[in-house]
Scaffold this motif. Structure first.
Motif: not given
Length: 475
Positions: A144-149, A233-239
């Motif tokens: 989730d931190d990765q997605a926010e970043t 969140a998963q999609a943003l981290a995957r991106a």
């Protein structure tokens, strides 16, 4: 729950489930175990918050189950919260129960640095990380931190490298390698683990301040997005992974282009550089700045740099600056120069020391016989080190006339931006030695005579005093 020691979070105790802990343990084990072949000393950056508490607890259980590592923890006391001392006490008690050594790094965050409190605290934290005595320093950022970043950086106009988010491993200029073992783990999984283990933690009150943009994204924006996109969140981290792969490909292209345009001295040849397409030239410039440890420049800076480089020639003295350093053109080559600490502005007396600091560099003085500067002649007047003020001359070769330093620097190929940083050793009012040029003939040591040889050592690391309490970041 609240107390005089600051706000604490706690998960209700209950029977341990068999679904969450193995998942978290398996992820950690797969991530950590292969790295221990390159160093067994593993530290956890322990803020006392939920994420770092879970990370340290899970690693301590893996250690008990046979993970071959020397586990310790580090806590940074920033002094920004009225509860900072209570957080130290919590971390000390938690580590005592886990039988994990804890080090405390106390820092002072300047309130008026001009970079903001968060950035100043991050810089102080990184300085403590660099002094950590470990092979690996584990940070507790999660998926989730990765997605926010990723979202935060995209909204700020980041390029491919910035949109790649946080890497799961990276080196520092000094100190242990930083690792993020939980980047593949969701916040919900971490909270579930804390519930299963009946863990307590502390809550940083600043995390609820919606005036901070990261907090606004976390508490207001991402929950709203998740209503329409549950897997955001998963999609943003995957991106982030896709962006990281693209950044790697761009780095490989830059390395290929660098081989095509590099000159005889290992620097980029200006004329060859200007033959690249604009997109590849931009990519190569970004790559060079990154290699030099500088942050990614803004688009407008790249535009200006390319404009100036396109019109520069071998006689140009082009300089385009950033907050981290500058891009120079000298003798038809491109130089990337990092921002460096200032050198002394007043003369620095020398009383025979073996070493003297010169900004971030260091001067070494070695005894010699028949070489270097005559110690007998240096005894005639007070000796000091200073920078040039203009008009100084030197005679490195007794067979040639005395000449201005400016001319000698030009002949020696010393770049203009280096000339005012180089030290001059003066005996009274006379120049006896100049870094990069050598000893004046009038002070040269005769055969069999006691002398001193001076060497300028570039980039000396600052000395770390023993006994300093060591480090981490809020996680």
């Amino acid at each position: 729950m609240s107390s005089g020691r600051g706000t604490r979070g706690a998960a209700p105790s209950g029977p341990r489930a068999a679904t969450v802990e193995p998942t978290l343990a398996a992820i950690l084990g797969r991530f950590i175990a292969p790295r221990l072949t390159h160093g067994r000393r593993l530290c956890v950056a322990l803020s006392g918050g939920l994420d770092s508490v879970v990370l340290l607890h899970a690693l301590s259980r893996l250690r008990a189950a046979g993970l071959d590592c020397e586990l310790s923890a580090l806590h940074v006391h920033h002094g920004l919260s009225p509860h900072a001392d209570a957080w130290v006490e919590f971390c000390q008690e938690f580590c005592r129960r886990l039988d994990v050594a804890l080090a405390i790094g106390r820092v002072q965050v300047p309130p008026d640095s001009g970079e903001g409190i968060e950035a100043a605290a991050r810089r102080q934290r990184q300085a403590v990380f660099a002094r950590c005595e470990a092979d690996w320093l584990a940070l507790a950022q999660h998926r989730d931190d990765q997605a926010e970043t990723v979202l935060f950086r995209l909204l700020r106009g980041a390029g491919v490298r910035g949109a790649a988010g946080m890497p799961d491993e990276r080196s520092q200029a000094a100190g242990p390698r930083l690792i993020r073992p939980l980047l593949g783990v969701s916040r919900a999984t971490i909270a579930a683990y804390a519930g299963e283990q009946a863990l307590s933690w502390v809550e940083d009150e600043s995390n609820a301040d919606l005036r901070l943009r990261r907090n606004h994204l976390r508490h207001a924006v991402l929950p709203c997005i998740a209503q329409q996109f549950p897997a955001a969140a998963q999609a943003l981290a995957r991106a982030a992974g896709h962006f990281a792969e693209a950044a790697q490909l761009l780095d490989e292209l830059a390395a290929i282009d660098r081989l095509l345009v590099v000159g005889a001295h290992g620097r980029i040849d200006l004329r060859r550089f200007n033959l690249l397409s604009e997109a590849r030239a931009r990519n190569l410039l970004r790559h060079e700045l990154h290699r030099a440890g500088m942050r990614a420049p803004e688009t407008r800076w790249l535009d200006e740099a390319l404009r100036q480089l396109a019109s520069a020639d071998a006689a140009s003295a082009t300089c385009v600056g950033t907050v981290d350093g500058a891009l120079h053109v000298y003798r038809d080559e491109i130089h990337v120069v990092r921002q460096r600490p200032p050198i002394p502005v007043v003369p620095l007396a020398w009383h025979g020391e073996a070493q003297l600091a010169w900004g971030a560099d260091r001067l070494n003085f070695a005894a010699a016989t028949g070489r270097g500067i005559s110690r007998r002649l240096l005894a005639d007047a007070a000796v000091c080190l200073r920078t040039r003020s203009g008009g100084e001359t030197l005679q490195p070769d007794p067979r040639r006339p005395r000449r201005p330093l400016r001319k000698l620097f030009q002949e020696a190929g010393v770049p203009p931006w280096e000339r005012d940083r180089l030290p001059l050793l003066c005996c009274g009012e006379r120049v006896a030695w100049v870094a990069g040029l050598g000893v004046d003939a009038a002070f040269a040591c005769a055969g069999g005579e006691a002398g001193v040889v001076i060497a300028l050592e570039s980039g000396a690391q600052p000395r770390i005093e023993p006994g300093l309490e060591s480090p981490p970041a809020a996680a």
